[in-house]
Design an enzyme around this catalytic site. Sequence first.
Site, PDB file in Angstrom:
ATOM      1  N   PRO A   1       0.833  -1.214   0.000  1.00 35.53           N
ATOM      2  CA  PRO A   1       0.000   0.000   0.000  1.00 35.53           C
ATOM      3  C   PRO A   1       0.862   1.256   0.000  1.00 35.53           C
ATOM      4  O   PRO A   1       1.878   1.333   0.694  1.00 35.53           O
ATOM      5  CB  PRO A   1      -0.787  -0.122   1.307  1.00 35.53           C
ATOM      6  CG  PRO A   1      -0.802  -1.576   1.603  1.00 35.53           C
ATOM      7  CD  PRO A   1       0.514  -2.103   1.122  1.00 35.53           C
ATOM      8  N   GLU A   2       0.462   2.228  -0.822  1.00 32.23           N
ATOM      9  CA  GLU A   2       1.166   3.504  -0.889  1.00 32.23           C
ATOM     10  C   GLU A   2       0.323   4.577  -0.214  1.00 32.23           C
ATOM     11  O   GLU A   2      -0.703   4.273   0.411  1.00 32.23           O
ATOM     12  CB  GLU A   2       1.463   3.843  -2.347  1.00 32.23           C
ATOM     13  CG  GLU A   2       2.326   2.798  -3.047  1.00 32.23           C
ATOM     14  CD  GLU A   2       2.623   3.135  -4.499  1.00 32.23           C
ATOM     15  OE1 GLU A   2       2.722   4.332  -4.822  1.00 32.23           O
ATOM     16  OE2 GLU A   2       2.744   2.201  -5.313  1.00 32.23           O
TER      17      GLU A   2
ATOM     18  N   HIS B   1      -4.882 -15.927   8.641  1.00 32.11           N
ATOM     19  CA  HIS B   1      -3.929 -14.824   8.527  1.00 32.11           C
ATOM     20  C   HIS B   1      -4.216 -13.684   9.506  1.00 32.11           C
ATOM     21  O   HIS B   1      -3.592 -12.624   9.420  1.00 32.11           O
ATOM     22  CB  HIS B   1      -3.928 -14.293   7.093  1.00 32.11           C
ATOM     23  CG  HIS B   1      -3.646 -15.339   6.063  1.00 32.11           C
ATOM     24  ND1 HIS B   1      -2.469 -16.067   6.043  1.00 32.11           N
ATOM     25  CD2 HIS B   1      -4.393 -15.798   5.022  1.00 32.11           C
ATOM     26  CE1 HIS B   1      -2.498 -16.928   5.031  1.00 32.11           C
ATOM     27  NE2 HIS B   1      -3.646 -16.788   4.408  1.00 32.11           N
TER      28      HIS B   1
ATOM     29  N   ARG C   1       1.229 -12.028   4.443  1.00 29.82           N
ATOM     30  CA  ARG C   1       2.676 -12.278   4.409  1.00 29.82           C
ATOM     31  C   ARG C   1       3.370 -11.947   5.734  1.00 29.82           C
ATOM     32  O   ARG C   1       4.575 -12.135   5.866  1.00 29.82           O
ATOM     33  CB  ARG C   1       3.317 -11.487   3.257  1.00 29.82           C
ATOM     34  CG  ARG C   1       2.744 -11.904   1.903  1.00 29.82           C
ATOM     35  CD  ARG C   1       3.520 -11.329   0.749  1.00 29.82           C
ATOM     36  NE  ARG C   1       4.860 -11.894   0.660  1.00 29.82           N
ATOM     37  CZ  ARG C   1       5.747 -11.593  -0.288  1.00 29.82           C
ATOM     38  NH1 ARG C   1       5.410 -10.722  -1.228  1.00 29.82           N
ATOM     39  NH2 ARG C   1       6.933 -12.132  -0.298  1.00 29.82           N
TER      40      ARG C   1
END
Length: 282
Positions: free
Chosen positions: A2-3, A99, A118
């Site tokens: 994400p930016e 997750h 991740r």
Amino acid sequence: MPELPEVETVRRGLEHQTSGLVIDRVEVLRTRAIASPEDPADFCRALRGLRVGRWHRRGKYLLADLEGPDGCPAGRWGVHLRMTGQFLWLAEDRPPCPHTRVRVWSGAGEELRFVDTRSFGQMWWVPPGVADEEVMGGLRRLGPEPFAAEFSGAYLRRRLKGSRRPIKNALLDQSLVAGVGNIYADESLFAAGILPQTPSGRLPLGRLERLRLALVEVLETSIGAGGTTFSDFRDLQGTNGNYGGQAWVYRRGGSPCRRCGTVIQREKLGGRSSHWCPSCQS
């Protein structure tokens, strides 16, 4: 990863859903999700009973003001989503997915859940009276925000003077400008008409100012669209960002330019894929 627009979208969602929430209970399901304190149990104890105030964004970091029962400042709650971290707001109980890394409940049973495929995302508790940068070291390395007055064409000219580094690589440097990543570097360079391979030190002041304006406009457009989703990004309700469908060049290698019809080019620069139009950019 994400930016800035995606993190800003999450910030707005957190502000809307959790401002004023009193944390009743915290559960850490994966130890590495907590960067500070060292013991995740201390993180849980630190946040329990505190009220969540305003959420702030610095680059790609999120920070929430925390208040004690007496209304006094009780430190800050820091978050970095990294590559695949996302928050989900649940009004009713639902079994956690594999997750799920951190769960935060209100007294009414509402849950803020941090899910991270991740497992690179991190959280911090910054004690009251301690500077954020002392606990969250990455904040010390950040340059100005793209919307800040100090981020100007003159600033870019000064910082990039004599540099042979491609301008695309320079835009990805978080010490030059905070929050910009691969998507918005490509898009802003297209909007400014600048090839990504251009040595950054060769760009005159006028073109750097044009690039700054293009970057701000692209970021504002993406924030208005709720960010970009090409793989993992979702907002608190699990909704995709919509900017991806508006992208001019990013991930459009081999497709015709939407402005002139020339085939969009793609190649690696500094280990990252770059996309550009050889006719619209020079």
